[in-house]
Design a protein around this motif. Structure first.
Motif, mmCIF file in Angstrom:
data_model
loop_
_atom_site.group_PDB
_atom_site.id
_atom_site.type_symbol
_atom_site.label_atom_id
_atom_site.label_comp_id
_atom_site.label_asym_id
_atom_site.label_seq_id
_atom_site.Cartn_x
_atom_site.Cartn_y
_atom_site.Cartn_z
ATOM 1 N N ASP A 1 -6.264 12.884 19.767
ATOM 2 C CA ASP A 1 -6.470 13.918 18.745
ATOM 3 C C ASP A 1 -5.742 15.204 19.146
ATOM 4 N N LEU A 2 -5.855 15.564 20.434
ATOM 5 C CA LEU A 2 -5.183 16.779 20.913
ATOM 6 C C LEU A 2 -3.669 16.625 20.770
ATOM 7 N N GLN A 3 -3.157 15.456 21.164
ATOM 8 C CA GLN A 3 -1.709 15.225 21.100
ATOM 9 C C GLN A 3 -1.223 15.316 19.648
ATOM 10 N N TYR A 4 -1.998 14.740 18.723
ATOM 11 C CA TYR A 4 -1.634 14.788 17.300
ATOM 12 C C TYR A 4 -1.585 16.246 16.820
ATOM 13 N N LEU A 5 -2.642 17.008 17.132
ATOM 14 C CA LEU A 5 -2.699 18.408 16.670
ATOM 15 C C LEU A 5 -1.544 19.229 17.243
ATOM 16 N N VAL A 6 -1.278 19.005 18.532
ATOM 17 C CA VAL A 6 -0.210 19.751 19.212
ATOM 18 C C VAL A 6 1.145 19.442 18.565
ATOM 19 N N LEU A 7 1.402 18.159 18.326
ATOM 20 C CA LEU A 7 2.700 17.786 17.764
ATOM 21 C C LEU A 7 2.832 18.273 16.323
ATOM 22 N N MET A 8 1.737 18.231 15.556
ATOM 23 C CA MET A 8 1.802 18.709 14.172
ATOM 24 C C MET A 8 2.060 20.217 14.124
ATOM 25 N N GLU A 9 1.406 20.975 15.035
ATOM 26 C CA GLU A 9 1.641 22.434 15.079
ATOM 27 C C GLU A 9 3.111 22.707 15.400
ATOM 28 N N ARG A 10 3.599 21.923 16.354
ATOM 29 C CA ARG A 10 4.996 22.100 16.780
ATOM 30 C C ARG A 10 5.951 21.777 15.625
ATOM 31 N N TYR A 11 5.648 20.671 14.931
ATOM 32 C CA TYR A 11 6.514 20.228 13.833
ATOM 33 C C TYR A 11 6.517 21.258 12.700
ATOM 34 N N ARG A 12 5.312 21.835 12.408
ATOM 35 C CA ARG A 12 5.237 22.854 11.350
ATOM 36 C C ARG A 12 6.126 24.039 11.696
ATOM 37 N N GLU A 13 6.234 24.322 12.991
ATOM 38 C CA GLU A 13 7.027 25.473 13.419
ATOM 39 C C GLU A 13 8.520 25.163 13.424
ATOM 40 N N THR A 14 8.885 23.996 13.952
ATOM 41 C CA THR A 14 10.316 23.715 14.143
ATOM 42 C C THR A 14 10.936 22.990 12.939
ATOM 43 N N ARG A 15 10.097 22.240 12.180
ATOM 44 C CA ARG A 15 10.589 21.384 11.085
ATOM 45 C C ARG A 15 11.619 20.383 11.595
ATOM 46 N N ASP A 16 11.558 20.084 12.882
ATOM 47 C CA ASP A 16 12.464 19.114 13.490
ATOM 48 C C ASP A 16 11.741 17.761 13.508
ATOM 49 N N ALA A 17 12.316 16.758 12.804
ATOM 50 C CA ALA A 17 11.626 15.468 12.649
ATOM 51 C C ALA A 17 11.303 14.837 14.005
ATOM 52 N N SER A 18 12.092 15.153 15.019
ATOM 53 C CA SER A 18 11.841 14.528 16.325
ATOM 54 C C SER A 18 10.583 15.111 16.998
ATOM 55 N N ASP A 19 10.043 16.211 16.448
ATOM 56 C CA ASP A 19 8.797 16.772 17.001
ATOM 57 C C ASP A 19 7.549 16.171 16.360
ATOM 58 N N ARG A 20 7.746 15.382 15.287
ATOM 59 C CA ARG A 20 6.595 14.784 14.602
ATOM 60 C C ARG A 20 5.887 13.777 15.494
ATOM 61 N N PRO A 21 4.533 13.638 15.355
ATOM 62 C CA PRO A 21 3.872 12.584 16.132
ATOM 63 C C PRO A 21 4.406 11.212 15.740
ATOM 64 N N SER A 22 4.569 10.344 16.718
ATOM 65 C CA SER A 22 5.143 9.017 16.448
ATOM 66 C C SER A 22 4.094 8.134 15.776
ATOM 67 N N PRO A 23 4.529 7.026 15.136
ATOM 68 C CA PRO A 23 3.554 6.119 14.510
ATOM 69 C C PRO A 23 2.445 5.681 15.473
ATOM 70 N N ALA A 24 2.775 5.476 16.739
ATOM 71 C CA ALA A 24 1.749 5.030 17.708
ATOM 72 C C ALA A 24 0.603 6.043 17.790
ATOM 73 N N ILE A 25 0.910 7.334 17.663
ATOM 74 C CA ILE A 25 -0.114 8.400 17.720
ATOM 75 C C ILE A 25 -0.815 8.503 16.359
#
Ligand SMILES: NC(=O)c1ccc[n+]([C@@H]2O[C@H](COP(=O)([O-])OP(=O)(O)OC[C@H]3O[C@@H](n4cnc5c(N)ncnc54)[C@H](O)[C@@H]3O)[C@@H](O)[C@H]2O)c1
Length: 285
Positions: free
Chosen positions: A241-265
């Protein structure tokens, strides 16, 4: 600066309850608060069981265990904990807006001399400090999981943090018997989580591409790199859950698709399979 004797730990989850217990064991008076009654209850029973185990294993006397217990309160009452605090260690949910609101509230409740630290894994304190009227006393003090065991803390010197605050928190880290590393500039993930992010990202990529099983990836990293835990074992410990939230916050900031949580997460997050804390994550517990 006033001596630091009273610590308020905000959040009694995976990190907060152990930070609180460790601080009490190191001689501080500790109030640990949470919104959730069940988190407080679990934290209290964990502490009692842990102290009993230390006595059984003759790592401390019963009197020492009782002393530690008498310095440690788990309570929903933030006002009383914050009102006495010389230092607050915030370990609530990893969401910037919630942390900003929480720090604004702490600023109202805490004495003027109190230092306000966040245990955030990734959010730098300059994104939070201006929610208070004491930015020079707001910083990152980052513990590692499990906080009773892991030796390291990262102390991060944001541009707004005073030298006095850094000196006081480095001294607290020493009293907590931690190895403190001073991170001289703010950077996403500080030091350790930059490595953690890189490794877990690669591990999820290999899993999603069906290059290797998760057991295989964990075995490879443990035996080939000498890590005590493989990346999926570590994600189960720190929380999917923490990893998902962290990656989503990061993705919202960077809009870089490679920062999105992976399907495994994402798959596990959407099934509420957060790892050890829910009994199931990458592995079953
Ligand atoms: N899990 C880890 O391995 C780890 C390691 C280092 C740092 N951190 C950081 O520590 C913080 C907490 O992480 P965690 O894994 O302990 O989370 P967690 O979900 O296990 O616990 C968070 C606790 O905070 C409580 N909470 C949420 N909002 C609150 C509020 N407004 N007031 C009071 N309590 C509130 C929740 O009820 C919960 O019990 C996060 O910022 C995270 O990035 C986590």
């Amino acid at each position: 600066m006033k001596d630091i004797n009273h610590i308020c730990v905000a959040g009694a989850g995976a990190m907060g309850h152990q930070i609180a217990l460790h601080a009490a064991a190191c001689g501080f008076h500790v109030h640990c608060t949470d919104l959730s009654a069940s988190a407080l209850e679990q934290a209290g029973s964990f502490s009692r069981a842990w102290l009993e185990k230390q006595v059984q294993k003759q790592r401390m006397t019963r009197t020492q265990a009782e002393d530690i217990s008498s310095r440690l309160v788990f309570t929903p009452d933030l006002e009383s904990g914050a009102g006495k605090a010389d230092l607050v260690i915030e370990a609530i949910v990893e969401k910037l807006e919630i942390k900003r609101e929480f720090f604004a509230r702490l600023d109202e409740l805490c004495p003027a001399h109190a230092i306000l630290a966040t245990n955030s894994s990734y959010i730098v304190s300059s994104k939070i400090a201006d929610a208070t009227r004491r930015p020079e006393k707001v910083l990152n003090l980052h513990f590692f999981n499990p906080a009773l065991v892991m030796k390291l803390v990262e102390v991060v010197k944001g541009p707004h943090v005073s030298d006095e605050t850094i000196a006081a928190v480095m001294a607290v880290a020493e009293r907590l018997k931690k190895k403190a590393v001073l991170v001289e500039k703010e950077i996403y993930g500080f030091v350790v989580n930059r490595f953690f992010s890189a490794i877990t990202k690669e591990a999820c990529y290999l899993l999603d591409q069906e290059v290797c099983s998760m057991e295989g990836i964990d075995t490879a990293v443990r035996n080939g790199l000498g890590h005590p835990l493989g990346p999926f074992e570590l994600l189960d410990l720190t929380g999917i859950d923490l990893q998902y939230l962290v990656l989503m916050e990061r993705y919202r900031e960077t809009r870089d698709a490679s920062d999105r949580p992976s399907p495994a997460i994402v798959e596990r997050y959407s099934r509420n399979e957060y790892g050890r804390k829910t009994g199931k994550g990458f592995y079953d517990y």
